[in-house]
Design an enzyme around this catalytic site. Structure first.
Site, PDB file in Angstrom:
ATOM      1  N   ASN A 184      -2.306   7.253  -2.335  1.00  0.00           N
ATOM      2  CA  ASN A 184      -2.356   7.297  -0.873  1.00  0.00           C
ATOM      3  C   ASN A 184      -1.755   8.581  -0.310  1.00  0.00           C
ATOM      4  O   ASN A 184      -2.133   9.017   0.775  1.00  0.00           O
ATOM      5  CB  ASN A 184      -1.675   6.066  -0.269  1.00  0.00           C
ATOM      6  CG  ASN A 184      -2.690   4.962  -0.035  1.00  0.00           C
ATOM      7  OD1 ASN A 184      -3.843   5.241   0.295  1.00  0.00           O
ATOM      8  ND2 ASN A 184      -2.286   3.712  -0.228  1.00  0.00           N
ATOM      9  N   HIS A 197       0.155  -1.065  -7.432  1.00  0.00           N
ATOM     10  CA  HIS A 197      -0.731  -0.788  -6.300  1.00  0.00           C
ATOM     11  C   HIS A 197      -2.186  -0.780  -6.750  1.00  0.00           C
ATOM     12  O   HIS A 197      -2.651   0.173  -7.371  1.00  0.00           O
ATOM     13  CB  HIS A 197      -0.345   0.560  -5.644  1.00  0.00           C
ATOM     14  CG  HIS A 197      -1.229   0.890  -4.493  1.00  0.00           C
ATOM     15  ND1 HIS A 197      -1.815   2.118  -4.314  1.00  0.00           N
ATOM     16  CD2 HIS A 197      -1.675   0.123  -3.467  1.00  0.00           C
ATOM     17  CE1 HIS A 197      -2.569   2.092  -3.234  1.00  0.00           C
ATOM     18  NE2 HIS A 197      -2.496   0.900  -2.705  1.00  0.00           N
ATOM     19  N   GLU A 233      -1.710   1.706  -9.716  1.00  0.00           N
ATOM     20  CA  GLU A 233      -0.487   2.502  -9.883  1.00  0.00           C
ATOM     21  C   GLU A 233       0.672   1.550 -10.200  1.00  0.00           C
ATOM     22  O   GLU A 233       0.859   0.548  -9.508  1.00  0.00           O
ATOM     23  CB  GLU A 233      -0.201   3.282  -8.605  1.00  0.00           C
ATOM     24  CG  GLU A 233      -1.206   4.391  -8.359  1.00  0.00           C
ATOM     25  CD  GLU A 233      -1.140   4.947  -6.948  1.00  0.00           C
ATOM     26  OE1 GLU A 233      -0.505   5.982  -6.749  1.00  0.00           O
ATOM     27  OE2 GLU A 233      -1.722   4.329  -6.042  1.00  0.00           O
ATOM     28  N   SER A 244       0.826  -1.209   0.000  1.00  0.00           N
ATOM     29  CA  SER A 244       0.000   0.000   0.000  1.00  0.00           C
ATOM     30  C   SER A 244       0.861   1.260   0.000  1.00  0.00           C
ATOM     31  O   SER A 244       0.528   2.232  -0.671  1.00  0.00           O
ATOM     32  CB  SER A 244      -0.898   0.038   1.233  1.00  0.00           C
ATOM     33  OG  SER A 244      -1.733  -1.078   1.274  1.00  0.00           O
TER      34      SER A 244
END
Ligand SMILES: NC(=O)c1ccc[n+]([C@@H]2O[C@H](COP(=O)([O-])OP(=O)(O)OC[C@H]3O[C@@H](n4cnc5c(N)ncnc54)[C@H](O)[C@@H]3O)[C@@H](O)[C@H]2O)c1
Length: 305
Positions: A185, A134, A146, A113
């Protein structure tokens, strides 16, 4: 038409089974390893349930092969996706094993993550074929993946991954530099930091934060990204807003003391019945169902807009 690949997935949990589903649904052969027998024995049934819920062809589950041995799972793979625990030492050791067990041409990808891919792949001799991919939960409903390059990653292989993901219906985004949290994120948690700071300062309660986001700019976000929005309102206006507001935006380097206090008080979120807010089991189920329903509707809307 993209040629069929042999895909291997390590970790058959929440993310791994969804990643396997995406490739199986696109006709690729997918082997899956997990050290937990239950994760493997329930794998096909979990994928079938998802497909049924999506009203999609469940027979594609025949393309998924649960395998009890790591080497056997990856030995013929063209691409390996790691979706095991979010633990740096686990991932480092696993990728060393993958490097020796998978064919020389295989691309090796971690679904971490937020961890730097460079650190995960630090001990590899063939770092040129290693990268991050990701995915977002649930992998079969959220379009974005990603693709994260390290300084070692061969750009052609990263592009190959990008094209493969596109071919199975995902929306890949190339992340040119391996920065912690990648793009999604980092953006998400910049917002969360400010949300927590506003609650901690007593500006409003947690429920109000969520209402403001969901009923205002959240409504537009899936069709209007922040930089498109800046262009829409004007760069001059954006500058003026930033001159006034940015000095007051939280810039604490590190997690908020408010977050730590919640944890010390045993408020871990839904799993303990209370986090920022209290959650009954029914409310939790309703929210989870609402998210799935919304994501399905968004994918249909994407095709119509
Ligand atoms: N859950 C999310 O929303 C999300 C989103 C994006 C990325 N990720 C990342 O994806 C990865 C997997 O997350 P998850 O939510 O699927 O976790 P999970 O706990 O649901 O699944 C992890 C799986 O790994 C298995 N496992 C444990 N040790 C293993 C080993 N030695 N070898 C093989 N398998 C092993 C477990 O049995 C489990 O089935 C993590 O790195 C996580 O940070 C999670």
């Amino acid at each position: 038409m993209y040629s069929k690949k042999s895909i291997a997935v390590v970790g058959a949990g929440l993310m791994g089974h969804g990643i396997a589903q995406v490739f199986a649904a696109a006709g690729h052969m997918v082997t899956v390893f997990d050290r937990d027998y239950k994760a493997l024995s329930t794998l096909r049934a979990r994928i079938e349930d998802n497909l049924e819920d999506l009203e999609q062809d469940t027979s594609v589950v025949k393309n998924v092969f649960p395998i009890e041995d790591l080497r056997e799972c990856v030995v013929k793979a063209d691409v390996v996706f790691e979706a095991g625990p979010e633990n740096l030492e686990f991932k480092k050791t696993l990728f060393e094993q993958l490097e020796s067990h998978a064919p020389k041409h295989a691309i090796l990808a971690s679904n971490t993550s937020v961890m730097p891919i460079t650190e995960i792949m630090a001990n590899l001799r063939t770092g040129y074929r290693a990268m991050g991919t990701h995915w977002w939960n649930p992998p079969y409903l959220v379009p974005l993946v990603e693709v994260i390059k390290t300084k070692e990653t061969d750009s052609n292989l990263a592009q190959e991954m990008f094209d493969l993901l596109t071919s199975v219906g995902k929306t890949p985004a190339m992340v040119e530099k391996d920065v912690p949290g990648f793009i999604g994120n980092r953006l998400q948690h910049a917002l969360w930091r400010e949300a927590i700071a506003l609650v901690a300062e007593g500006v409003c309660d947690a429920k109000t934060i969520d209402t403001v986001v969901k009923k205002s700019f959240g409504r537009r976000l899936s069709v209007l990204g922040p930089l498109e929005n800046a262009d829409l309102v004007g760069i001059d206006l954006t500058l003026a807003i930033h001159e006034t507001v940015l000095p007051f935006i939280d810039r604490t380097a590190g997690p908020s003391p408010y977050l730590k206090k919640l944890i010390n008080d045993g408020h871990l979120g839904m799993k303990s019945g209370e986090g920022f807010r209290k959650w009954t089991p029914d409310e939790q189920t309703q929210l989870r169902q609402k998210i799935l329903k919304h994501l399905k509707a968004m994918n249909i809307a994407d095709q119509q807009i």
